[in-house]
Design a protein around this motif. Structure first.
Motif, PDB file in Angstrom:
ATOM      1  N   LYS A 268      -0.615 -30.263   8.021  1.00  0.00           N
ATOM      2  CA  LYS A 268      -1.991 -29.763   7.979  1.00  0.00           C
ATOM      3  C   LYS A 268      -1.974 -28.261   8.202  1.00  0.00           C
ATOM      4  N   ILE A 269      -2.198 -27.494   7.137  1.00  0.00           N
ATOM      5  CA  ILE A 269      -2.232 -26.035   7.230  1.00  0.00           C
ATOM      6  C   ILE A 269      -3.587 -25.626   7.801  1.00  0.00           C
ATOM      7  N   GLU A 270      -3.554 -24.915   8.913  1.00  0.00           N
ATOM      8  CA  GLU A 270      -4.795 -24.531   9.581  1.00  0.00           C
ATOM      9  C   GLU A 270      -5.156 -23.069   9.373  1.00  0.00           C
ATOM     10  N   ASN A 271      -4.144 -22.227   9.184  1.00  0.00           N
ATOM     11  CA  ASN A 271      -4.427 -20.813   8.993  1.00  0.00           C
ATOM     12  C   ASN A 271      -3.169 -20.124   8.486  1.00  0.00           C
ATOM     13  N   ILE A 272      -3.354 -18.971   7.870  1.00  0.00           N
ATOM     14  CA  ILE A 272      -2.234 -18.136   7.455  1.00  0.00           C
ATOM     15  C   ILE A 272      -2.066 -17.035   8.482  1.00  0.00           C
ATOM     16  N   LYS A 273      -0.849 -16.854   8.954  1.00  0.00           N
ATOM     17  CA  LYS A 273      -0.614 -15.790   9.924  1.00  0.00           C
ATOM     18  C   LYS A 273      -0.810 -14.442   9.253  1.00  0.00           C
ATOM     19  N   LYS A 274      -1.668 -13.631   9.841  1.00  0.00           N
ATOM     20  CA  LYS A 274      -2.023 -12.350   9.224  1.00  0.00           C
ATOM     21  C   LYS A 274      -0.938 -11.310   9.376  1.00  0.00           C
ATOM     22  N   ARG A 275      -0.266 -11.329  10.529  1.00  0.00           N
ATOM     23  CA  ARG A 275       0.718 -10.275  10.791  1.00  0.00           C
ATOM     24  C   ARG A 275       2.005 -10.884  11.321  1.00  0.00           C
ATOM     25  N   ARG A 276       3.084 -10.267  10.962  1.00  0.00           N
ATOM     26  CA  ARG A 276       4.381 -10.683  11.468  1.00  0.00           C
ATOM     27  C   ARG A 276       4.940  -9.560  12.332  1.00  0.00           C
TER      28      ARG A 276
ATOM     29  N   ASN B 178       1.370 -28.862   1.810  1.00  0.00           N
ATOM     30  CA  ASN B 178       1.775 -27.461   1.751  1.00  0.00           C
ATOM     31  C   ASN B 178       0.775 -26.534   1.068  1.00  0.00           C
ATOM     32  N   HIS B 179       0.060 -27.045   0.066  1.00  0.00           N
ATOM     33  CA  HIS B 179      -0.827 -26.196  -0.726  1.00  0.00           C
ATOM     34  C   HIS B 179      -2.304 -26.364  -0.373  1.00  0.00           C
ATOM     35  N   MET B 180      -2.607 -27.120   0.684  1.00  0.00           N
ATOM     36  CA  MET B 180      -3.999 -27.485   0.928  1.00  0.00           C
ATOM     37  C   MET B 180      -4.902 -26.280   1.196  1.00  0.00           C
ATOM     38  N   HIS B 181      -4.339 -25.184   1.691  1.00  0.00           N
ATOM     39  CA  HIS B 181      -5.145 -24.017   2.015  1.00  0.00           C
ATOM     40  C   HIS B 181      -5.506 -23.186   0.791  1.00  0.00           C
ATOM     41  N   ARG B 182      -4.884 -23.486  -0.349  1.00  0.00           N
ATOM     42  CA  ARG B 182      -5.184 -22.710  -1.555  1.00  0.00           C
ATOM     43  C   ARG B 182      -5.292 -23.572  -2.810  1.00  0.00           C
TER      44      ARG B 182
ATOM     45  N   LEU C  72       7.474 -22.330   6.806  1.00  0.00           N
ATOM     46  CA  LEU C  72       6.377 -22.732   7.683  1.00  0.00           C
ATOM     47  C   LEU C  72       6.029 -21.661   8.706  1.00  0.00           C
ATOM     48  N   ASP C  73       6.935 -20.712   8.904  1.00  0.00           N
ATOM     49  CA  ASP C  73       6.659 -19.624   9.829  1.00  0.00           C
ATOM     50  C   ASP C  73       5.501 -18.749   9.357  1.00  0.00           C
ATOM     51  N   ARG C  74       5.088 -18.914   8.108  1.00  0.00           N
ATOM     52  CA  ARG C  74       3.986 -18.121   7.572  1.00  0.00           C
ATOM     53  C   ARG C  74       2.619 -18.670   7.986  1.00  0.00           C
ATOM     54  N   TYR C  75       2.608 -19.886   8.526  1.00  0.00           N
ATOM     55  CA  TYR C  75       1.341 -20.561   8.755  1.00  0.00           C
ATOM     56  C   TYR C  75       1.161 -21.014  10.201  1.00  0.00           C
ATOM     57  N   GLU C  76      -0.091 -21.204  10.565  1.00  0.00           N
ATOM     58  CA  GLU C  76      -0.428 -21.978  11.744  1.00  0.00           C
ATOM     59  C   GLU C  76      -0.719 -23.386  11.252  1.00  0.00           C
TER      60      GLU C  76
ATOM     61  N   THR D 227       8.551 -33.035   0.810  1.00  0.00           N
ATOM     62  CA  THR D 227       7.193 -32.885   0.297  1.00  0.00           C
ATOM     63  C   THR D 227       7.047 -31.818  -0.777  1.00  0.00           C
ATOM     64  N   ARG D 228       7.498 -30.633  -0.544  1.00  0.00           N
ATOM     65  CA  ARG D 228       7.151 -29.536  -1.454  1.00  0.00           C
ATOM     66  C   ARG D 228       7.860 -29.625  -2.799  1.00  0.00           C
ATOM     67  N   HIS D 229       8.776 -30.579  -2.965  1.00  0.00           N
ATOM     68  CA  HIS D 229       9.466 -30.743  -4.244  1.00  0.00           C
ATOM     69  C   HIS D 229       9.036 -32.004  -4.983  1.00  0.00           C
ATOM     70  N   ALA D 230       8.163 -32.810  -4.382  1.00  0.00           N
ATOM     71  CA  ALA D 230       7.838 -34.125  -4.945  1.00  0.00           C
ATOM     72  C   ALA D 230       6.451 -34.219  -5.551  1.00  0.00           C
ATOM     73  N   TYR D 231       5.624 -33.184  -5.399  1.00  0.00           N
ATOM     74  CA  TYR D 231       4.272 -33.243  -5.941  1.00  0.00           C
ATOM     75  C   TYR D 231       4.293 -33.394  -7.464  1.00  0.00           C
TER      76      TYR D 231
END
Length: 421
Positions: free
Chosen positions: A257-265, A320-324, A276-280, A216-220
């Motif tokens: 489906k990106i639902e949220n960005i993880k605020k803290r690691r 991948n980019h739906m949240h921004r 994908l570990d960056r997102y919920e 997906t992230r290379h085909a847009y």
């Protein structure tokens, strides 16, 4: 002056009222039925058999990009094997570009395709990047090309090309090296793949054609940010700088489906390559299942269709980019076409092979885990696996396993969510 005709307004009004009362009782769905029918009609009027669709596309474009949605999906790779086996394909296009193989592992691919009898072990270096790439679908596909090439004249053989950024694991010695690779070189990888493919196709000046098997992230093609700038990736480089030379096809599958960005690691956290570990996030159906419902009502036979100018292209963009992304982005901004192969409920995850995990590679994996995972992350892995050492973890997890129904596809929810939109 002409004589006025008697008014028929009362008759028309009565007929309209009668029609309404005679409608089936499921009236709650009626406002949405037009959406479904427009999609089904599009498939019936403009849909094509997937193989013919791709062959027609290659007649008009030099490069076709495929988004398989999930790297471990089975059905796309079965279709790719069918595609390259068709004489009309290798009469038109003779390049297959693999996203997941580092470009400096091309010698492994070349050795495999040039050696008789077939020796699968020659492929191992090509699939021993990061933690290994064990999906049986890739080896099955390469075997198909190997067998096919044996019967083709030299100038007709299919060239399988590695295009990903070089793999230099000997130079990755610290967590900082790993962070440089994953946090700072992401777009560079897309540009590298663009340049390698472009060079192999003779800068689109020599009549060479091929397919890019990617994710997906290379085909847009043209997803935009709120300021109007594109999200750059391999597909976008081709679209923006070489108009009409490429065509991007989504194979219908669960969509991210990106639902949220993880605020803290957690302290000591080290990033993954996928990001994908960056997102919920979750996996969903495009357009709340409307694409799937249309495919079902069409009859479920494999079908492909353009997104531009059809109801399918109007679906809200998800990925991948739906949240921004800028408001109003659609799947038609992301891709040029879509192929339906099987219903989501029947899609599979690949069997996994264990043969690439040689003793030497298992030893190297211990080093890689220690670089790419923090002590806390490693402890979590070991606890979840019920083992005490990385050696035991690798032995327990990097093993052969059979093909299964796709867990992502099984978890997308019902097909009728679109009715409530």
């Amino acid at each position: 002056m002409p004589t006025a005709r008697p008014s028929n307004h009362r008759g028309i009004l009565f007929a309209t009222i009668l029609t309404v009362f005679l409608q089936p009782a499921h009236g709650a769905d009626k406002p949405h039925e037009g959406q479904l029918q427009s999609h089904v009609a599009a498939l019936r009027e403009d849909g094509q058999a997937p193989l013919q669709y791709v062959l027609n596309t290659l007649a008009d474009h030099d490069l076709v990009l495929f988004d398989d949605a999930l790297h471990n999906a089975v059905e796309p790779w079965a279709f790719y094997s069918e595609l390259v086996s068709d004489p009309r394909f290798h009469a038109e296009a003779r390049y297959v570009f693999l996203e997941i193989v580092p470009v400096n592992r091309q010698p492994a691919l070349d050795a495999y395709f040039s050696t008789v009898p077939e020796d699968r072990t020659l492929l191992y270096p090509a699939f021993q990047d990061r933690y290994g790439w064990p999906y049986a679908t890739y080896f099955d596909f390469l075997h198909t090309v190997y067998a096919l090439n044996r019967g083709l004249e030299e100038d007709k053989k299919i060239n399988v090309r590695a295009v990903s950024t070089p793999s230099y694991w000997k130079e990755i010695e610290t967590p900082e090296d790993w962070a440089n690779l994953n946090d700072r070189a992401v777009l560079g990888r897309d540009y590298d793949m663009y340049k390698v493919i472009l060079a192999d196709l003779g800068e689109f000046t020599e009549g060479k054609k091929g397919i890019f098997l990617t994710n997906t992230r290379h085909a847009y093609t043209d997803i935009r940010k709120p300021d109007g700038a594109p999200f750059w990736n391999t597909g976008t480089f081709f679209r923006q700088w070489h108009p009409n030379k490429s065509f991007s096809i989504r194979i219908n599958a669960p969509v991210l489906k990106i639902e949220n960005i993880k605020k803290r690691r957690p302290e000591g956290y080290r990033p993954t390559a996928e990001g994908l570990d960056r997102y919920e996030y979750s996996w969903a159906r495009v357009a709340g299942g409307l694409w799937d419902a249309a495919f079902e009502h069409y009859g479920g036979a494999p079908v492909a269709i353009d997104l531009a100018g059809t109801a399918f292209g109007q679906a809200a963009y998800m990925g991948n980019h739906m949240h921004r992304a800028a408001p109003g982005q659609t799947m038609g901004n992301a891709y040029d076409g879509v192929i339906f192969l099987t219903p989501l409920e029947e899609q599979h995850s690949s069997a996994q092979a264990d043969f690439i995990y040689t003793p030497a590679f298992k030893t190297e994996l211990i080093r890689r885990y220690q670089i790419t995972k923090s002590p806390e992350q490693i402890e979590t892995l070991l606890n979840e696996a019920g083992v005490e050492t990385l050696e035991a973890y690798i032995d327990a997890n990097h093993t052969a396993s059979p093909q299964t129904l796709s867990p992502q596809a099984q978890g997308v929810g019902g097909i009728d969510a679109w009715r409530g939109n």
